[in-house]
Every structure is written in structure tokens, then in C-alpha cells.
Design an enzyme around this catalytic site. Structure first.
Site, short mmCIF file in Angstrom:
data_model
loop_
_atom_site.label_atom_id
_atom_site.label_comp_id
_atom_site.label_asym_id
_atom_site.label_seq_id
_atom_site.Cartn_x
_atom_site.Cartn_y
_atom_site.Cartn_z
CD GLU A 24 8.67 -14.64 21.12
OE1 GLU A 24 8.90 -15.20 20.04
OE2 GLU A 24 9.02 -13.49 21.41
CG ASP A 40 4.64 -9.75 15.54
OD1 ASP A 40 3.81 -10.08 14.66
OD2 ASP A 40 4.59 -10.20 16.70
CG ASP A 75 5.54 -8.16 20.79
OD1 ASP A 75 6.68 -8.55 21.11
OD2 ASP A 75 4.59 -8.92 20.52
N1 ADP Z 1 4.39 -1.81 28.49
C1 ADP Z 1 3.24 -2.47 28.66
N2 ADP Z 1 2.25 -1.95 29.41
C2 ADP Z 1 1.10 -2.63 29.58
N3 ADP Z 1 0.83 -3.81 29.04
C3 ADP Z 1 1.77 -4.38 28.27
C4 ADP Z 1 3.02 -3.74 28.03
N4 ADP Z 1 3.76 -4.54 27.24
C5 ADP Z 1 3.00 -5.61 26.99
N5 ADP Z 1 1.81 -5.53 27.60
C6 ADP Z 1 0.70 -6.50 27.58
O1 ADP Z 1 1.22 -7.79 27.35
C7 ADP Z 1 0.79 -8.29 26.10
C8 ADP Z 1 1.92 -9.06 25.44
O2 ADP Z 1 3.03 -8.22 25.26
P1 ADP Z 1 3.92 -8.30 23.97
O3 ADP Z 1 5.08 -7.39 24.16
O4 ADP Z 1 3.06 -8.05 22.77
O5 ADP Z 1 4.46 -9.79 24.00
P2 ADP Z 1 4.12 -11.09 23.12
O6 ADP Z 1 5.41 -11.39 22.44
O7 ADP Z 1 3.72 -12.10 24.11
O8 ADP Z 1 3.03 -10.74 22.14
C9 ADP Z 1 0.32 -7.06 25.32
O9 ADP Z 1 -0.66 -7.40 24.39
C10 ADP Z 1 -0.24 -6.20 26.42
O10 ADP Z 1 -1.53 -6.61 26.78
MG MG Z 2 2.50 -9.10 21.08
#
Ligand code: ADP
Ligand code: MG
Length: 261
Positions: free
Chosen positions: A67, A197, A214
Site C-alpha cells: 500500500e 500487524d 508500520d
Molecule cells: N522510519 C523508517 N526508517 C527506516 N526505514 C523504514 C522506516 N519506516 C519504514 N522503513 C522501511 O520500509 C519498510 C516498509 O515500511 P512499513 O512501514 O513496514 O510499510 P509496509 O506497509 O509497506 O510494510 C520497512 O520494512 C523498512 O525497511
Molecule cells: Mg511493514
């Protein structure tokens, strides 16, 4: 067209081109992804964050999820930022998102078109992260949210995200398990939220600490699905640490500890 008008047009086009370049990672093979994800409205939102000085640059894609895409950016002082952009118009996403929003009193009056839903989703994650942070849960610090774009602290170095628990299982799993339980207690009892999640993918190991990320789908403990989501989260936690030979707390007992009864 007059010479002047043409000049103005060309000047404008060049300016847009320069701005666009900022959004593009140098590597040609990633350019396509960047272009695809930035629809016109999102582009404008990113520009306004750049203009406001919230963002100074947006670099490469760190992650392309179902997403959202996460980009590595920087602020004026050169501090790393994570820029999470919600953009997927699948019916699946819409169905999924409504399920969470409909039970949450904080989102009673939102419109149901896809664009508005992205916006709500980003605001929801922003709020959840803020509330978690206030309860002293280890989460990335929020910086800004505008429309479907969420800016937060970047966990990682040189544009590379900190490894997830999955990518880099801890050497001291017992300690990390305990730290996560402490965090989940705070999240439930102080922030009154359930992550929803939680898994080894949504915990990043940064500076020796497990950081929970997330949180778009996180819900208030009053949400009709909160109990189900909490059980699933704790189950995931136990399953992962059990495999690392941690003597995990039985699910029912763990649930009591987290809820605080
Ligand atoms: N604050 C952050 N700092 C560094 N990397 C991040 C951060 N937030 C997300 N990521 C990277 O992006 C990926 C996906 O983010 P996430 O919030 O888990 O979204 P999704 O819904 O796509 O799983 C994480 O696994 C990480 O590798
Ligand atoms: Mg994630």
C-alpha cells in the site's frame, strides 16, 4: 505564441524538470518506480513539503510495499528522514482499510473515496505513532503528515534501513523479547492501542533496541477487532522468539500481562 510567452513556458518547464529530478533516484532502473508512484497530486504534496522546508531532498526508494512506498529523504540540516507515501488503488486495499476505520471512533466522519482513504490512512499512522511515542514506545519519531505523505525519523544509516528482526535475528533474543513486551504493555495500557500487524518484519533493530514500525492499521483498544488483533500480535511474537529458543510466556498469561489485568 509570443517569444516572451515561450520563454516563460520554457523556464517553467525547466523548473518543473529540476524539481522532478530531486524526486528521482540516480539509478535508471529505479526511475520507473518513482515515476509510477508519484501521481500528480502526490507530486504537489511532496513539492509543498519541499517548499515548506520540512523536506530538503527525497532520494531513493527504501521499500515498495502493498500500500505504500518508503523513501529516504533529508531535512535542511542533513538529518535523514523516512518518507512514507500511500498509493495503491486496489479494491483490496479499500476493503481492508474500511474495516479498520469503520470501528474507530476517531475516524467517524471521513469520506470514502480512494484518495481520501489514503489520506486517512497516513493520518492514522501519524497519530498512532505519536500516541505510541508519548507512551514511550520505541517507534520512529514523527515529523509531518500531509495528505497521503508521512514524514518520520529515518531508522538506519546512509539511506539503508535498519535491519528487521527477520533479517537480523538478535544475539540476545531473551532481552529483545522482554523489551518488546514492555513496549507492548505501554502501547496497550498507556497509548490504548493495539498494533495489529506485529511481526518480525515490522520490528527494526536500531542502536541495540527493537523499534516498532508500520502502525497504519493499529486500532484503539475499544475497536471491535482489538482483541483478535492483540492475540494475533502476541502469537506472532511468541512464535518468532520460540524459534530462537526463548522460553516464551504462554499466550494467555502474556495477554493478561499486556492488558494489565
Ligand atoms: N522510519 C523508517 N526508517 C527506516 N526505514 C523504514 C522506516 N519506516 C519504514 N522503513 C522501511 O520500509 C519498510 C516498509 O515500511 P512499513 O512501514 O513496514 O510499510 P509496509 O506497509 O509497506 O510494510 C520497512 O520494512 C523498512 O525497511
Ligand atoms: Mg511493514
Amino acid at each position: 505564441m509570443s517569444r516572451k510567452a515561450r520563454e516563460r513556458l520554457e523556464h517553467n518547464e525547466k523548473r518543473v524538470e529540476r524539481r522532478d529530478k530531486m524526486l528521482h533516484h540516480d539509478r535508471a532502473n529505479e526511475r520507473a518506480t518513482v515515476e509510477e508512484v508519484f501521481d500528480q497530486t502526490t507530486r504537489l504534496v511532496v513539492f509543498s513539503l519541499l517548499n515548506a522546508g520540512t523536506l530538503h531532498e527525497v532520494n531513493g526508494v527504501v521499500s515498495s510495499g502493498k500500500e505504500a512506498r518508503v523513501y529516504w529523504g533529508k531535512n535542511k540540516e542533513g538529518k535523514d528522514l523516512a518518507v512514507k507515501i500511500y498509493l495503491t488503488s486496489s479494491a483490496e486495499f479499500k476493503k481492508g482499510i474500511l474495516k479498520y476505520i469503520e470501528g474507530d471512533p476517531r475516524f467517524k466522519n471521513v469520506k470514502r473515496d480512494t484518495r481520501s482513504l489514503f489520506t486517512v490512512w497516513a493520518q492514522k499512522e501519524f497519530r498512532n505513532l505519536e500516541e505510541a511515542c508519548q507512551a514511550k514506545v520505541n517507534v520512529p519519531k514523527t515529523v509531518a503528515v500531509k495528505s497521503n505523505v508521512l514524514v518520520m525519523e529515518f531508522l538506519g544509516k546512509d539511506g539503508k534501513s535498519a535491519p528487521s528482526l527477520k533479517e537480523s535475528p538478535p544475539e540476545n533474543p531473551e532481552r529483545i523479547y522482554k523489551l518488546l513486551i514492555t513496549n507492548l504493555k505501554r502501547l496497550y495500557q498507556k497509548a490504548k492501542l493495539v498494533h495489529g500487524d506485529l511481526s518480525e518484519y515490522n520490528v527494526l533493530m536500531w542502536k541495540g533496541k527493537p523499534m516498532i514500525i508500520d502502525m497504519s492499521q493499529s486500532v484503539s483498544i475499544e475497536h471491535p477487532m482489538a482483541k483478535f488483533m492483540l492475540t494475533r500480535d502476541l502469537n506472532n511474537l511468541n512464535r518468532f522468539f520460540n524459534r530462537l529458543d526463548v522460553n516464551v510466556i504462554p499466550l494467555e498469561e502474556l495477554q493478561k500481562q499486556v492488558v494489565g489485568k
